[in-house]
Write an enzyme that holds these catalytic residues in place. Structure first.
Site, short mmCIF file in Angstrom:
data_model
loop_
_atom_site.label_atom_id
_atom_site.label_comp_id
_atom_site.label_asym_id
_atom_site.label_seq_id
_atom_site.Cartn_x
_atom_site.Cartn_y
_atom_site.Cartn_z
N ALA A 584 56.59 24.01 -7.08
CA ALA A 584 57.71 23.32 -7.36
C ALA A 584 58.79 24.74 -7.85
CB ALA A 584 58.02 22.22 -8.19
N GLU A 775 60.60 29.75 -2.72
CA GLU A 775 60.63 28.68 -1.89
C GLU A 775 61.76 28.81 -0.89
OE1 GLU A 775 58.08 25.06 -2.44
OE2 GLU A 775 59.13 25.20 -4.52
#
Ligand code: FES
Ligand code: FES
Lengths: 816, 184
Positions: A584, A775
């Site tokens: 995450a 990400e």
């Protein structure tokens, strides 16, 4: 300088933006953040952070001396090797396992089946997530009911790899075969073969309906989307499809288990989540958490594939059965068919837009194929909406829904981007098409709507849980777009001389999160040695990203010492403090903040000793250049003297220790603007990507060199998602891929140049202004390339991968 | 059977079964710079020099290497004295997880040995069978180009009125290590 230097003031520099968003929770989400003192350092005041510090482990890595899990082999002369028998039918029940030939083989130590004592028969999820786990417990270590070609059935330990493989081949499995289903839409049908009975799953997820193979249904709404779609506006609808992408980490899933001299079970393992793995193993094997030690050595890439307890139970069970250390290294073929992959999805996007070009509603629906098991299924699908939609946080009506469906296909899991790539393709491809249909410039169209500093993002919160409403306190999207446009040469694009070649540029925006709001924990401690050096122990996990280096830059910045004077020990559950792990995009933000707090804690004691030695009040003192110095008098004392004095001098001797823990309710998005420059041959559909440019706002880049590396690597992975087939399956759900050549990762010559641009902003909730970087650039090439092809030749590819054939077919259709 | 190898300058006799590949045998003897990322020949992580030629050690029977001289990445430089290619990888942030890097470094050294002034395209072609999942190849390619420049700079020193003399790029005598004398 930071684009946030002109950040809104409390008097409402962003009034026009806030008007668009109903500001109901401003008290809970203040724009002015109570930032810790000294967190916002101007560039010229930074000694260590935001410098291109050499990566901590690089010298070991380039000389081949760093140890990954398999490299511990030589430490255990008694080592046995594991191999696994896997289902070669898509769906059925194992009726018999004949292990006699395997057991009779020389060098075979143990053969385990679902009935063996050493094999736990409880249910679990392989997803390495926080507790309570948001994934269903639907798996067994070894299975009698097999649900895909690749499901583990039996395991072997033998003297060497060759014998282990031969033993696996000697095991005969008999099945009762069931009907199977591999297509997610077909699986949804009431008459489709059913993968699970209700009783076969514990910890079930909201919206599950196993009669229809549905693992979960999730959704949320802001405003009234149906009414908005009904209004007098342009309503557009498009559907998109993404590939089953492999993590393709070059180091395979590898895990070594043994019981040590203290009767404790040790796993040296290539994982992103040591603490979750320890908890999951304890649950599964009914061993107290304290009796399990998970050590993470160097990790050869994870990308989410190792945010899962994929292989660890096998060597642990075998080592319990054999009383020997056991190493299990998946084969490359197993990597493709039995480890994890990105969820393939179909995503529908629908918008309502006024004549003036205002977006009044966005509606996204995702159908996610979670494969045979449900790990990460619900949370990944949630991010399809909750990550990209907030880009357009001013839109008054938004809805997101997803169905997550089981099929008899290989297992999916977490993968870099975590649902955002699928959602970003749909949203950014869709909006591009809407703009073109309305005769608007696609870039200007996005500029009118995208998120800005001061926005209260309620879209992230509309599904509750993870993405609670949040205030945007840093956003460099405008600068990302500007600099990206310049770098790709948007304003002076030249067409090729040949008439059949057409050049086009596509762009796409992206937002991610940084950590999981309300559901993260990182911790660190720092001890000072008597020579003034430090040991930093941190639960945060470096899987090749350079996190260890970021940690020591943060610590060095606070302690005022050289990075070389800090030793980092990360992620060994016996030694390092608790951490949720590397996923995450949380590592620098959460674990890094824990490191900063630990360093500040240690610094307080260092200043105390400095005050004693310099005989000046603590308030006058600061650390820097390996000393404690006084601004007032100009006197200083070295950290070495302080380390010595604290350990050996005076009556009040102490070991200088600092500790820090960090949790947060925040998850600030990093942003990216992607540009792709493509030339398409109108006669053949063949295309060449000349260049990819991606500009990223990650707050303050703790190490710009490493951040660029993360961006380029992520963009390469994103490029693969746009142009490669991924893991293709045959009709039975069997992966047709056995090695890298077949998988078709774009190689060095097949990859266009990637230019990364760092756009610095300052995120007040992050360590020294940092948010995440790794990400967000994973999400953007599929839409940008689809948009670029549209720009070049006017046809739209919505089903990944983008291929010459698909372009040619569409061109032919259009021309006929 | 027993086979004789000179590994990173050291002569040794090792035992190898007829089915053993060279990568396994080297790794068993502690040469962990030989990485195995695939089950044979498709990732490039196991590249080593065998008698000066780049080979994927996983794809070569150990017995076929009998009598040869092998250099792994560990022969090229030490942590305190990196080979210019290794140094360039470090300085250009071309290393992430590092798993593919030994094979990449070997391949890059081989390239620069035969082509000291490669174009970007030539570098990409040389690295074409080295799979890297982490970097997108951008920084490794930049690193090799940078290394080429450094090595040319180090090797070609104009002295004595324009005559070039060749000096070694660093303490390692040549890009192929030391021709068998070092004790790395
Ligand atoms: S392990 Fe030798 S090429 Fe992959
Ligand atoms: S650096 Fe990780 S595979 Fe290349």
């Amino acid at each position: 300088m930071s684009s946030d230097d002109e950040a809104p003031t409390a008097d409402g520099g962003t009034a026009s933006q806030s008007e668009a968003v109903e500001d109901r929770r401003s008290e809970e989400h203040p724009l002015e953040w109570d930032e810790p003192e000294n967190n916002d350092k101007a560039p010229d005041e930074r000694d260590s952070v935001s410098h291109r510090t050499e990566k901590y482990d690089d010298r070991k890595l380039v000389t081949g001396q760093a140890k990954y899990t398999a490299d511990y082999e030589e430490r255990y002369p008694d080592l046995a090797y594991a191999a696994v028998v896997r289902s070669d039918i898509p769906h059925g029940r194992v009726t018999d396992i004949d292990t006699s030939d395997a057991e009779a083989m020389d060098g075979v130590d143990a053969v385990l089946t679902p009935e063996s004592d050493a094999v736990p028969d409880g249910k679990y999820t392989s997803a390495g997530q926080s507790y309570p786990e948001p994934s269903p417990w639907d798996m067994h270590v070894l299975n009698k009911h097999v649900r895909y070609i690749g499901d583990p059935i039996a395991a072997v330990a033998a003297e060497d790899r060759t014998t282990a493989t031969a033993a696996v081949e000697a095991i005969e499995v008999s099945y009762e075969e069931y009907d199977y289903v591999t297509d997610p839409e077909a699986a949804f049908d009431e008459n489709a073969p059913q993968l699970f009975e209700d009783v076969e799953v514990e910890n079930e997820i909201v919206g599950h309906d196993y009669d229809r193979n549905r693992m979960a249904h999730i959704g949320g709404e802001l405003g009234d989307v149906a009414a908005a779609l009904d209004g007098e506006t342009h309503v557009h609808e498009t559907e998109w499809e993404t590939i089953r992408q492999s993590h393709a980490n070059v180091e395979k899933h590898t895990s070594l288990a043994y019981t040590n001299e203290d009767d404790r079970h040790v796993l040296i393992t290539s994982t992103q989540v040591p603490n979750h793995t320890r908890r999951q193993l304890a649950h599964l094997f009914d061993i107290p958490i304290r009796d399990i030690r998970v050590q993470k050595p160097r990790v050869g890439g994870g990308f989410g594939g190792k945010q899962a307890m994929v292989v660890e139970p096998i060597p642990l069970a075998l080592s319990l059965a054999t009383d020997r250390p056991v190493l299990y290294e998946a084969s490359r073929e197993e990597e493709f068919y039995a480890m994890r992959s990105r969820h393939p999805m179909k995503v529908k996007a629908k918008t309502a837009v006024t004549d003036e070009g205002d977006i009044v509603a966005i509606d996204i629906y995702a159908l996610s194929n979670t494969g045979a098991y449900g790990s990460h299924g619900m949370t990944v699908a949630g991010n399809v909406g909750s990550k990209p939609l907030p880009l357009y946080s001013k839109v008054p009506n938004a809805r997101f829904e997803a169905d997550i469906v089981h099929t008899n296909t290989p297992q999916t899991g977490a993968m870099r981007g975590y649902g955002a790539p699928q959602g970003t393709l749909a949203l950014e491809g869709h909006l591009d098409e809407v703009a073109r249909d309305l005769g608007l410039d696609p870039i200007e169209f996005r500029r009118r709507h995208h998120m800005e500093v001061g926005d209260l993002d309620e879209i992230a919160g509309m599904m509750g849980g993870e993405g609670a409403n949040r205030r945007i306190r840093s956003c460099g999207l405008d600068e990302c777009i500007e600099r990206g446009k310049d770098a790709i040469g948007y304003d002076d694009l030249e067409q090729p001389d040949e008439d059949h070649l057409h050049r086009g540029i596509g762009m796409a925006l992206s937002a991610q999160g940084t950590g999981v709001a309300g559901d993260e924990l990182g911790a660190a401690q720092i001890m000072m040695n008597e020579d003034g050096s430090f040991h930093l122990q941190v639960g945060g996990v470096d899987i090749g990203t350079g996190a260890d280096t970021a940690f020591l830059q943060i610590a060095a910045e606070v302690l005022g010492c050289d990075e070389d004077d800090i030793i980092v020990k990360s992620a060994d559950t016996d030694v390092t403090p608790f951490d949720y792990g590397a996923y995450a995009s949380s590592t620098t933000y959460i674990s890094g903040m824990a490191v900063k707090k630990a360093a500040e804690d240690a610094k307080a004691r260092i200043l105390h000793w400095g005050s004693k030695l310099l005989e000046e009040p603590v308030e006058e003192l600061e650390t820097g250049d390996g000393t404690v110095y006084s601004e007032a008098s100009g006197d200083s004392v070295t950290l070495e003297d302080i380390g010595y004095e604290a350990a050996y001098g005076g009556d009040e001797r102490e070991h200088i220790l600092g500790k820090g823990t960090h949790c947060t309710e925040e998850s600030p998005p990093p942003f990216a603007a992607q540009f792709a420059d493509v030339t398409v041959d109108e006669t053949t559909g063949e295309f060449e990507v000349q260049k990819l440019v991606v500009a990223v706002d990650c707050g303050v880049a703790i190490n710009p060199g490493m951040a660029e590396g993360q961006i380029e690597g992520a963009n390469h992975m994103s490029y693969e998602m746009a142009v490669s087939d991924g893991i293709t399956l045959d009709d039975e759900g069997r992966a047709e891929i056995a090695d890298f050549d077949e998988y078709g990762l774009p190689s060095a010559t097949e990859t266009p140049p990637i230019e990364s641009i760092l756009v610095e902003t300052h995120e007040p909730t992050g360590p020294f202004g940092a948010k995440s970087v790794a990400e967000v650039p994973t999400n953007t090439v599929p839409p940008a390339l689809s948009n670029a092809v549209r720009d070049a030749v006017g046809v739209r590819i919505r089903e990944m991968p983008i291929t010459a054939d698909k372009i040619k077919t569409q061109l032919d259709e259009r021309n006929s | 059977m027993d086979i004789e190898l000179t590994i990173n300058g050291e002569r040794t006799t090792v035992e190898a079964g007829s089915a053993d590949d060279l990568a396994t045998v080297l790794r068993q003897h502690g040469y962990i710079g030989v990485k195995c990322g695939c089950d044979g020949g498709t990732c490039g992580a196991s590249k080593v020099f065998v008698d000066g030629e780049v080979r994927m050690a996983c794809g070569m029977a150990a017995v076929d290497a009998d009598g040869s001289e092998i250099q792994t990445v560990a022969a090229l430089g030490t942590q305190n004295d990196l080979h210019p290619v290794q140094q360039a990888f470090v300085d250009n942030f071309a290393v992430q997880c590092g798993f593919c890097i030994p094979g990449m470094v070997i391949q890059a050294v081989a390239l620069l040995d035969s082509n000291p002034d490669p174009t970007e395209r030539e570098v990409r072609e040389a690295l074409d069978d080295n799979v890297c999942r982490c970097t997108g190849y951008q920084k490794p390619v930049e690193a090799v180009l940078d290394a080429a420049e450094r090595m040319r700079g180090a090797q070609s020193v104009a002295a004595d009125g324009g005559h070039s003399v060749t000096v070694s790029p660093n303490a390692n005598e040549s890009t192929r290590c030391c021709g068998g004398d070092c004790d790395e």
